[in-house]
Design a protein around this motif. Structure first.
Motif, PDB file in Angstrom:
ATOM      1  N   GLU A  17      36.850 103.201  81.466  1.00  6.09           N
ATOM      2  CA  GLU A  17      36.789 101.781  82.006  1.00  6.09           C
ATOM      3  C   GLU A  17      37.931 101.403  82.670  1.00  6.09           C
ATOM      4  O   GLU A  17      39.085 101.538  82.161  1.00  6.09           O
ATOM      5  CB  GLU A  17      36.650 100.675  80.915  1.00  6.09           C
ATOM      6  CG  GLU A  17      36.591  99.398  81.016  1.00  6.09           C
ATOM      7  CD  GLU A  17      35.613  98.961  81.897  1.00  6.09           C
ATOM      8  OE1 GLU A  17      36.062  98.126  83.106  1.00  6.09           O
ATOM      9  OE2 GLU A  17      34.550  99.058  82.050  1.00  6.09           O
ATOM     10  N   HIS A  18      38.078 100.635  83.943  1.00  9.99           N
ATOM     11  CA  HIS A  18      39.357 100.407  84.622  1.00  9.99           C
ATOM     12  C   HIS A  18      39.922  99.213  84.053  1.00  9.99           C
ATOM     13  O   HIS A  18      41.053  99.041  84.204  1.00  9.99           O
ATOM     14  CB  HIS A  18      38.942 100.552  86.150  1.00  9.99           C
ATOM     15  CG  HIS A  18      38.392  99.026  86.409  1.00  9.99           C
ATOM     16  ND1 HIS A  18      37.012  98.764  86.267  1.00  9.99           N
ATOM     17  CD2 HIS A  18      38.931  97.898  87.094  1.00  9.99           C
ATOM     18  CE1 HIS A  18      36.877  97.397  86.672  1.00  9.99           C
ATOM     19  NE2 HIS A  18      38.025  96.849  87.188  1.00  9.99           N
ATOM     20  N   GLU A  26      35.225  96.528  74.293  1.00  7.89           N
ATOM     21  CA  GLU A  26      34.174  97.583  73.967  1.00  7.89           C
ATOM     22  C   GLU A  26      34.745  98.576  72.608  1.00  7.89           C
ATOM     23  O   GLU A  26      33.922  99.009  71.790  1.00  7.89           O
ATOM     24  CB  GLU A  26      34.014  98.654  75.054  1.00  7.89           C
ATOM     25  CG  GLU A  26      33.027  97.767  76.202  1.00  7.89           C
ATOM     26  CD  GLU A  26      33.244  98.683  77.594  1.00  7.89           C
ATOM     27  OE1 GLU A  26      32.457  98.097  78.296  1.00  7.89           O
ATOM     28  OE2 GLU A  26      33.634  99.594  77.438  1.00  7.89           O
ATOM     29  N   PRO A  43      38.393 105.880  85.642  1.00  8.03           N
ATOM     30  CA  PRO A  43      36.930 106.673  85.549  1.00  8.03           C
ATOM     31  C   PRO A  43      36.836 107.751  86.458  1.00  8.03           C
ATOM     32  O   PRO A  43      35.991 108.485  85.957  1.00  8.03           O
ATOM     33  CB  PRO A  43      36.139 105.360  85.961  1.00  8.03           C
ATOM     34  CG  PRO A  43      36.964 104.068  85.492  1.00  8.03           C
ATOM     35  CD  PRO A  43      38.155 104.435  85.856  1.00  8.03           C
ATOM     36  N   ASP A  61      32.347 103.418  83.508  1.00 11.28           N
ATOM     37  CA  ASP A  61      32.435 102.334  84.362  1.00 11.28           C
ATOM     38  C   ASP A  61      32.349 103.040  85.855  1.00 11.28           C
ATOM     39  O   ASP A  61      33.211 103.673  86.080  1.00 11.28           O
ATOM     40  CB  ASP A  61      33.725 101.594  84.140  1.00 11.28           C
ATOM     41  CG  ASP A  61      34.173 100.674  85.301  1.00 11.28           C
ATOM     42  OD1 ASP A  61      33.097 100.217  86.032  1.00 11.28           O
ATOM     43  OD2 ASP A  61      35.482 100.491  85.311  1.00 11.28           O
ATOM     44  N   SER A  63      31.984 100.919  88.637  1.00  9.29           N
ATOM     45  CA  SER A  63      31.703 100.009  89.473  1.00  9.29           C
ATOM     46  C   SER A  63      32.942  99.998  90.381  1.00  9.29           C
ATOM     47  O   SER A  63      33.013  99.466  91.514  1.00  9.29           O
ATOM     48  CB  SER A  63      32.391  98.587  88.803  1.00  9.29           C
ATOM     49  OG  SER A  63      33.566  98.577  88.129  1.00  9.29           O
ATOM     50  N   CYS A  84      26.246 104.536  82.190  1.00 12.22           N
ATOM     51  CA  CYS A  84      26.803 103.973  83.153  1.00 12.22           C
ATOM     52  C   CYS A  84      26.722 102.572  83.130  1.00 12.22           C
ATOM     53  O   CYS A  84      25.669 102.037  82.818  1.00 12.22           O
ATOM     54  CB  CYS A  84      26.130 104.542  84.302  1.00 12.22           C
ATOM     55  SG  CYS A  84      26.463 106.274  84.810  1.00 12.22           S
ATOM     56  N   ALA A  85      28.043 101.822  83.282  1.00 15.02           N
ATOM     57  CA  ALA A  85      28.211 100.452  83.325  1.00 15.02           C
ATOM     58  C   ALA A  85      28.200 100.178  84.947  1.00 15.02           C
ATOM     59  O   ALA A  85      29.413 100.574  85.583  1.00 15.02           O
ATOM     60  CB  ALA A  85      29.392 100.046  82.614  1.00 15.02           C
ATOM     61  N   ASP A  87      27.860  97.529  88.606  1.00 17.22           N
ATOM     62  CA  ASP A  87      27.856  96.010  88.903  1.00 17.22           C
ATOM     63  C   ASP A  87      26.386  95.896  89.562  1.00 17.22           C
ATOM     64  O   ASP A  87      25.371  96.937  89.708  1.00 17.22           O
ATOM     65  CB  ASP A  87      28.474  95.930  90.203  1.00 17.22           C
ATOM     66  CG  ASP A  87      29.903  95.969  90.076  1.00 17.22           C
ATOM     67  OD1 ASP A  87      30.355  95.678  88.683  1.00 17.22           O
ATOM     68  OD2 ASP A  87      30.836  96.217  90.777  1.00 17.22           O
ATOM     69  N   ARG A 101      26.849  95.190  84.605  1.00 18.68           N
ATOM     70  CA  ARG A 101      27.975  94.402  84.210  1.00 18.68           C
ATOM     71  C   ARG A 101      27.900  92.794  84.719  1.00 18.68           C
ATOM     72  O   ARG A 101      27.279  92.649  85.721  1.00 18.68           O
ATOM     73  CB  ARG A 101      29.311  94.923  84.957  1.00 18.68           C
ATOM     74  CG  ARG A 101      29.507  96.349  84.510  1.00 18.68           C
ATOM     75  CD  ARG A 101      30.653  97.047  85.503  1.00 18.68           C
ATOM     76  NE  ARG A 101      31.844  96.318  85.208  1.00 18.68           N
ATOM     77  CZ  ARG A 101      33.012  96.936  84.571  1.00 18.68           C
ATOM     78  NH1 ARG A 101      32.701  98.000  83.726  1.00 18.68           N
ATOM     79  NH2 ARG A 101      34.122  96.150  84.187  1.00 18.68           N
TER      80      ARG A 101
END
Length: 219
Positions: A17-18, A26, A43, A61, A63, A84-85, A87, A101
């Protein structure tokens, strides 16, 4: 494959995660459910980190990724299930476990739990080419009864070739498939890794040079 415990039973989750604030939030919620958590702030390094740490699951992440689908595929190739997270509106193929997200902590825990339960299904079958055997679940290789220790990249390259027997690939195609299309590595990298595989596998490695084109693994 790393055993995949259910929520509350522990197990390592890699958070790629950036955003530092999001990663810490999290981490806290997953820790409350009994998971051990490691954070990777870049990521893009998730595939290598997952190959080393062998987590039960990865929350990835995508995104900020130039090619989210490629980052997902390379991370999943390391073995663990990947959540996967992404946008809103991201149309890439990101596998069966996906969060949009922003998402709440309950959604995160539910997604990780679902990914772990799905991972408890049948392991992928070993891949064979003559005396050469690859176990994608355990990420091990052997020739006959002789185990062959491979680096993560050597395994990924060999797995790709064994999975596509008889097909000739250029160096650029192998770079894109194993290192990713955004890799800064040159074609010489492929030659070096093929040479290393040949040295470790011996004559049973079955990787043949097609002059002026690239490489093929003979079926």
């Amino acid at each position: 494959m790393t055993p995949s415990p259910s929520a509350g039973q522990g197990g390592l989750v890699l958070l790629a995660e950036h955003d530092a604030g999001v990663a810490e939030l999290e981490r806290r919620y997953l820790a409350r459910e009994g998971f051990e958590v490691e954070i990777e702030r870049d990521p893009g390094r998730a595939p290598e980190r997952a190959a080393r740490a062998r987590p039960a699951a990865v929350v990835l992440d995508v995104s900020t990724a130039a090619d989210p689908a490629d980052l997902y595929r390379r991370t999943a190739a390391a073995g663990p299930p990947v959540v996967c997270a992404a946008d809103p509106g991201t149309a890439a193929d990101l596998g069966p476990h996906r969060l949009t997200r922003p998402f709440g902590p309950r959604a995160l825990v539910a997604a990780v739990t679902a990914a772990l339960r799905a991972a408890d299904g049948p392991a992928p079958a070993p891949l064979r080419a003559g005396a050469l055997v690859l176990d994608p679940a355990a990420r091990t290789a052997g020739v006959g009864e002789r185990p062959v220790p491979l680096t993560a990249t050597e395994f990924d390259l060999l797995r790709f070739l064994v999975g596509n027997p008889g097909r000739v690939f250029t160096r650029d195609q192998l770079l894109a498939a194993v290192w990713g299309p955004a890799s800064a590595s040159g074609s010489r990298t492929v030659d070096v890794h093929v040479a290393q595989l040949r040295a470790k596998l011996g004559a049973d490695g079955r990787i043949r040079t097609v002059r002026g084109v690239g490489y093929v693994l003979d079926a």
